[in-house]
Design an enzyme around this catalytic site. Structure first.
Site, mmCIF file in Angstrom:
data_model
loop_
_atom_site.group_PDB
_atom_site.id
_atom_site.type_symbol
_atom_site.label_atom_id
_atom_site.label_comp_id
_atom_site.label_asym_id
_atom_site.label_seq_id
_atom_site.Cartn_x
_atom_site.Cartn_y
_atom_site.Cartn_z
ATOM 1 N N GLY A 4 -12.133 23.275 16.529
ATOM 2 C CA GLY A 4 -12.045 22.038 17.287
ATOM 3 C C GLY A 4 -13.200 21.363 17.779
ATOM 4 N N SER A 52 -15.499 19.332 16.296
ATOM 5 C CA SER A 52 -15.775 17.653 15.969
ATOM 6 C C SER A 52 -14.711 17.124 16.789
ATOM 7 C CB SER A 52 -15.758 17.566 14.435
ATOM 8 O OG SER A 52 -16.593 18.517 13.853
ATOM 9 N N SER A 57 -22.692 27.484 14.288
ATOM 10 C CA SER A 57 -23.919 28.076 14.830
ATOM 11 C C SER A 57 -23.413 29.621 15.261
ATOM 12 C CB SER A 57 -24.570 27.380 16.073
ATOM 13 O OG SER A 57 -23.587 26.866 16.816
HETATM 14 P P1 ADP Z 1 -14.347 22.090 13.674
HETATM 15 O O1 ADP Z 1 -15.257 20.971 13.913
HETATM 16 O O2 ADP Z 1 -14.619 22.919 14.604
HETATM 17 O O3 ADP Z 1 -14.560 22.545 12.161
HETATM 18 P P2 ADP Z 1 -11.986 20.141 13.707
HETATM 19 O O4 ADP Z 1 -12.334 19.393 14.947
HETATM 20 O O5 ADP Z 1 -12.498 19.474 12.379
HETATM 21 O O6 ADP Z 1 -12.668 21.506 13.944
HETATM 22 O O7 ADP Z 1 -10.709 20.476 13.480
HETATM 23 C C1 ADP Z 1 -9.886 21.117 14.562
HETATM 24 C C2 ADP Z 1 -8.442 21.022 14.210
HETATM 25 O O8 ADP Z 1 -7.722 21.452 15.438
HETATM 26 C C3 ADP Z 1 -8.066 19.377 14.339
HETATM 27 O O9 ADP Z 1 -7.144 19.201 13.400
HETATM 28 C C4 ADP Z 1 -7.686 19.232 15.711
HETATM 29 O O10 ADP Z 1 -6.556 18.076 15.806
HETATM 30 C C5 ADP Z 1 -6.741 20.518 16.012
HETATM 31 N N1 ADP Z 1 -6.797 20.925 17.541
HETATM 32 C C6 ADP Z 1 -5.731 21.542 17.944
HETATM 33 N N2 ADP Z 1 -5.887 21.565 19.222
HETATM 34 C C7 ADP Z 1 -7.378 21.366 19.646
HETATM 35 C C8 ADP Z 1 -7.878 21.285 20.894
HETATM 36 N N3 ADP Z 1 -7.579 21.685 21.824
HETATM 37 N N4 ADP Z 1 -9.056 20.798 20.681
HETATM 38 C C9 ADP Z 1 -9.772 20.387 19.323
HETATM 39 N N5 ADP Z 1 -9.066 20.529 18.309
HETATM 40 C C10 ADP Z 1 -7.800 20.800 18.374
#
Ligand code: ADP
Length: 211
Positions: free
Chosen positions: A38, A40, A107
């Protein structure tokens, strides 16, 4: 290693002056966690809200940086370490100019993150552990990366074929399997507000960004 004949040019504007103008301390909000935990999602919303409230803010995001500054680096341990070192130095530059610099990178190595912590003045490296069990991240898999890692199409994938070392003492831990994205952002904003208040109460003490 810095060669002996390289000197430091001292500027005429201090970090303190820059922070007076931006109205908050310069710092790094370092998001770390597995792919799809989550980072990004939280980082972009946090940036939007800080921007809207008038803060000086910038975002360094994993994939974007690998398109430019770190396009020469791969995913071996050595390259990951160099990736984080460069990002840390760039984030520090932004922070030393009074910005809240949000970074969103897996990281995975504790020593790499700790090196960035070491180059920042006290309290200004805010490590946020964006935490969800790998099964949850894998079920989300918004970019289909876990599937490719399982089929060995992607090598050295964190959590599958490369390690992730969780922070021992993060400033914040956000369980994204239990909290929604908005609540996660609120928690970081609360932390930043308390940090700014503490900094003000301490007289907005000059930092040792070498300015
Ligand atoms: P990362 O950048 O860590 O690879 P992303 O933000 O690209 O992850 O993707 C995370 C996914 O999880 C998204 O589809 C987002 O909608 C979902 N998600 C569900 N709950 C959360 C939360 N509490 N915070 C952030 N993303 C979440």
């Amino acid at each position: 290693m810095t060669p002996e004949h390289i000197y430091w040019t001292k500027g005429k504007i201090t970090s303190e002056q820059r922070e007076l103008r931006s109205g908050h301390p310069g710092c790094i909000v370092w998001l770390t966690g597995l792919s799809a935990s989550g980072k990004s999602t939280i980082a972009t919303e946090l940036e939007r809200q800080l921007f809207n409230q008038g803060s000086q803010v910038c975002l360094l995001d994993g994939d974007n940086i690998r398109h430019g500054l770190c396009s020469d680096l791969g995913f071996s341990q050595t390259d990951r370490t160099e990736n984080i070192r460069r990002i840390g130095e760039v984030a520090k530059l932004f922070a030393s100019h009074g910005a809240i610099c949000i970074t969103a990178f897996i990281s995975p190595y504790r020593t790499d993150r700790d090196l960035v912590r070491k180059i920042m003045p006290g309290g200004r490296f805010i490590e946020v552990f964006v935490n969800a069990p790998i099964e949850v991240c894998e079920a989300r898999d918004p970019k289909g990366l876990y599937a490719k890692a399982r089929s060995n199409e992607i090598k050295n994938f964190t959590g599958v074929s490369a390690p992730y070392e969780a922070p021992a003492h993060p400033e914040l831990e956000l369980r994204t399997d239990l909290l929604g994205p908005d609540e996660c952002v609120v928690r970081i904003l609360e932390y930043l507000a308390a940090f700014a208040e503490k900094s003000r109460a301490g007289g907005g003490r000059p930092t040792d960004f070498r300015d």
